[in-house]
Design a protein around this motif. Structure first.
Motif, short mmCIF file in Angstrom:
data_model
loop_
_atom_site.label_atom_id
_atom_site.label_comp_id
_atom_site.label_asym_id
_atom_site.label_seq_id
_atom_site.Cartn_x
_atom_site.Cartn_y
_atom_site.Cartn_z
N THR A 66 0.84 -1.19 0.00
CA THR A 66 0.00 0.00 0.00
C THR A 66 0.87 1.24 0.00
OG1 THR A 66 -0.11 -0.19 2.37
CG2 THR A 66 -2.04 -0.95 1.15
N VAL A 155 -9.19 -2.29 -10.80
CA VAL A 155 -9.58 -0.97 -10.26
C VAL A 155 -9.57 -1.01 -8.73
CG1 VAL A 155 -11.48 0.70 -10.09
CG2 VAL A 155 -10.86 -0.28 -12.32
N ASP A 156 -10.10 -2.08 -8.15
CA ASP A 156 -10.09 -2.21 -6.68
C ASP A 156 -8.66 -2.19 -6.15
OD1 ASP A 156 -12.77 -2.38 -6.57
OD2 ASP A 156 -12.88 -4.54 -6.20
N TYR A 158 -6.03 -0.97 -7.54
CA TYR A 158 -5.41 0.35 -7.73
C TYR A 158 -5.89 1.32 -6.66
CZ TYR A 158 -3.03 4.18 -9.83
OH TYR A 158 -2.14 5.22 -10.04
N LYS A 159 -7.19 1.30 -6.42
CA LYS A 159 -7.74 2.23 -5.42
C LYS A 159 -7.15 1.92 -4.04
CE LYS A 159 -12.15 3.08 -7.82
NZ LYS A 159 -12.28 4.50 -8.04
N ARG A 160 -7.03 0.62 -3.74
CA ARG A 160 -6.49 0.24 -2.43
C ARG A 160 -5.03 0.63 -2.28
NH1 ARG A 160 -9.30 -4.67 -2.84
NH2 ARG A 160 -7.37 -5.74 -3.35
N SER A 161 -4.32 0.74 -3.38
CA SER A 161 -2.90 1.08 -3.30
C SER A 161 -2.68 2.50 -2.78
CB SER A 161 -2.23 0.94 -4.67
OG SER A 161 -2.55 2.05 -5.48
N LEU A 207 -12.44 4.50 -13.20
CA LEU A 207 -11.30 5.30 -12.72
C LEU A 207 -11.50 6.80 -12.88
CD1 LEU A 207 -8.30 3.05 -13.90
CD2 LEU A 207 -9.00 3.50 -11.54
N ASP A 209 -13.36 8.91 -11.28
CA ASP A 209 -13.32 9.63 -10.00
C ASP A 209 -11.88 9.87 -9.55
OD1 ASP A 209 -15.96 9.83 -9.73
OD2 ASP A 209 -16.20 8.21 -8.25
N ASP A 210 -11.06 8.84 -9.73
CA ASP A 210 -9.66 8.97 -9.30
C ASP A 210 -8.95 10.05 -10.12
OD1 ASP A 210 -9.06 6.15 -7.60
OD2 ASP A 210 -10.73 6.15 -9.01
N GLN A 213 -10.06 13.43 -8.98
CA GLN A 213 -9.48 13.85 -7.69
C GLN A 213 -8.00 14.21 -7.78
OE1 GLN A 213 -10.51 10.56 -5.17
NE2 GLN A 213 -12.69 11.00 -5.50
N SER A 214 -7.37 13.91 -8.91
CA SER A 214 -5.94 14.19 -9.03
C SER A 214 -5.66 15.68 -8.85
CB SER A 214 -5.44 13.75 -10.41
OG SER A 214 -4.24 14.41 -10.71
#
Ligand code: NDP
Ligand code: PMR
Length: 399
Positions: A66, A155-156, A158-161, A207, A209-210, A213-214
């Motif tokens: 992580t 995607v999960d 990546y988000k968790r990372s 992705l 949303d990610d 948020q950048s």
């Protein structure tokens, strides 16, 4: 480098070939077309039905490391100077060709951390090593675009990372010019459109949303297009031509059971399916732009990087084609571009501060200068873009 996932079993499968193929136009012609065909109208291969069986995905996701999200600009405690963190860019299909060359070009700048989203983990690792990429500049993550489960898992993970996402490059593709019968994704969509368009459509939507948020100075979503999907060019008029028709096949799920495998409802043709998928890629980019550019500030772009005639894209073509295609493109059409040069072009669309305009389809002239290119009427049809968006949402389970 964080080895984040390694599910290596491909989720797509090929349909066993049935029946004998008679010597067809595609078999006997070298570049798939004679001069007289260039002036002919649309061309499609004979109807071929298929029996299918689904395979099981058995891949497992490995434990991941992580990371904590870092702001794009931080102030160094020592001297008070502002420093920009590395940008994070996901590139799908970075294990060869254009994707690998782009990953290398970006990694070499030292300003980007490249997430190589690939279906074959070991191939990607070897490719990165042989390209001379240093470990601190890339991470390989498993992604099989021919499985929507795999897309969701990616995607999960990546988000968790906790890693921020600044640029997403939808680059991976399959091309099946000699296939007599269709192959299908894990969910039963015809493989080319299923992988090149639907897999990327779900990935980009999940992705978004990610990206939004950048806090990086630039945030972009890039979907690789091609000249061969554009019928306003000579290359786009080589049969079989892209044509999405009234989208009846897409609406039916492209499964070859209760619907056709082709978007327009026609008989399977692997070369056309690829070109249709590229039209979907270019239309999707524009639909993203219309729906989300103002609200999110994300730059949406597509491109034709030039004819990179040496890549793995042509792996399923006949050997003679693979031998003669590069010199044909180099000396006759003069559309040839090396993998290295094409990688620099895509890297430019990722990171050049001057290419911020959204909704653009980039191309390059003889001197390798970028320009905004015109798309064909079909590849810029707003109504079609909206319908493809809505149908695709249903197929990937977003609506
Ligand atoms: P390559 O075959 O070299 O690269 C394609 C990449 O996509 C490979 O890394 C491949 O993985 C990956 N891929 C295929 N299927 C999947 C999947 N199911 N899940 C994840 N990854 C997958 O071809 P190119 O580099 O030429 O193609 C890259 C892009 O450039 C494509 O979008 C293509 O349409 C576009 N393009 C290419 C042109 C050319 O002349 N070559 C011209 C115009 C556009 P693996 O290594 O495991 O096979
Ligand atoms: Mg094409 C300026 C002319 C030009 C360009 C830039 C391309 C690019 N091609 C051109 C012309 C021609 N091509 C002509 C005149 C012919 C008939 C002899 C021809 C044929 C041809 C074939 C059979 N070309 C092809 C194929 C393929 O199988 C490739 C394809 O369609 O992949 C989908 C291809 C390509 N030509 C290109 C480019 C960029 C491709 C491949 C890649 C792609 O669109 O991703």
């Amino acid at each position: 480098m964080a080895l984040q996932a390694a599910a290596l079993v491909p989720a797509a499968f090929s349909v066993p070939k049935e029946g004998k193929s008679s010597a067809s136009f595609k078999d006997s012609s070298l570049f798939g077309v004679s001069l007289s065909d260039l002036v002919k109208a649309d061309f499609s291969s004979s109807a071929l039905r298929c029996k299918r069986e689904f395979n099981q995905r058995t891949g497992a996701v490995r434990a991941q490391t992580t990371a904590t999200a870092t702001p794009a600009i931080s102030r160094s405690a020592m001297d008070g100077k502002k420093t920009l963190r590395k940008g994070s860019v996901i590139i799908t299909g970075a294990s060869s060709g254009l994707g690998l060359a782009t990953a290398k070009a970006l990694a070499e700048t030292g300003k980007w951390h490249v997430i190589m989203a690939c279906r074959d983990f070991l191939k990607a690792e070897r490719a990165a090593k042989s390209a001379g990429m240093s470990k601190e500049n890339y991470t390989i993550m498993h992604l099989d675009l021919a499985s929507l489960d795999s897309v969701r898992q990616f995607v999960d993970s990546y988000k968790r990372s906790g890693r921020p996402l600044d640029v997403l490059v939808c680059n991976a593709a399959v091309y099946q010019p000699t296939a007599k019968e269709p192959s299908f994704t894990a969910e039963g969509f015809e493989l080319s459109v299923g992988t090149n368009h639907l897999g990327h459509f779900l990935l980009s939507r999940l992705l978004l949303d990610d990206l939004t948020q950048s806090d990086y100075p630039l945030k972009r979503l890039i979907i690789v297009g091609s000249i061969t999907g554009n019928t306003n060019t000579l290359a786009g008029n080589v049969p079989p031509k892209a044509n999405l028709g009234d989208l009846r096949g897409l609406a039916g799920g492209l499964n070859g059971l209760n619907s056709a495998t082709m978007i327009d409802g026609g008989d399977f043709d692997g070369a056309k399916a690829y070109k249709d998928s590229k039209v979907c890629n270019m239309l999707t980019m524009q639909e993203f732009h219309r729906r989300f550019h103002e609200e999110t500030g994300i730059t949406f772009a597509s491109l034709y990087p030039g004819c990179i005639a040496t890549t793995g894209l042509f792996r399923e073509h006949i050997p003679l084609f693979r031998l003669l295609f590069p010199p044909f493109q180099k000396y006759i059409t003069k559309g040839f571009v090396s993998e290295e040069e094409a990688g620099k072009r895509l890297a430019q669309v990722v990171s050049d501060p001057s290419l911020t305009k959204s909704g653009v389809y980039w191309s390059w002239n003889k001197d390798s200068a970028s320009f905004e290119n015109q798309l064909s009427p079909e590849a810029s049809d707003q109504e079609k873009a909206r319908k493809i968006w809505e149908q695709s949402e249903k197929l990937v389970g977003l609506a």
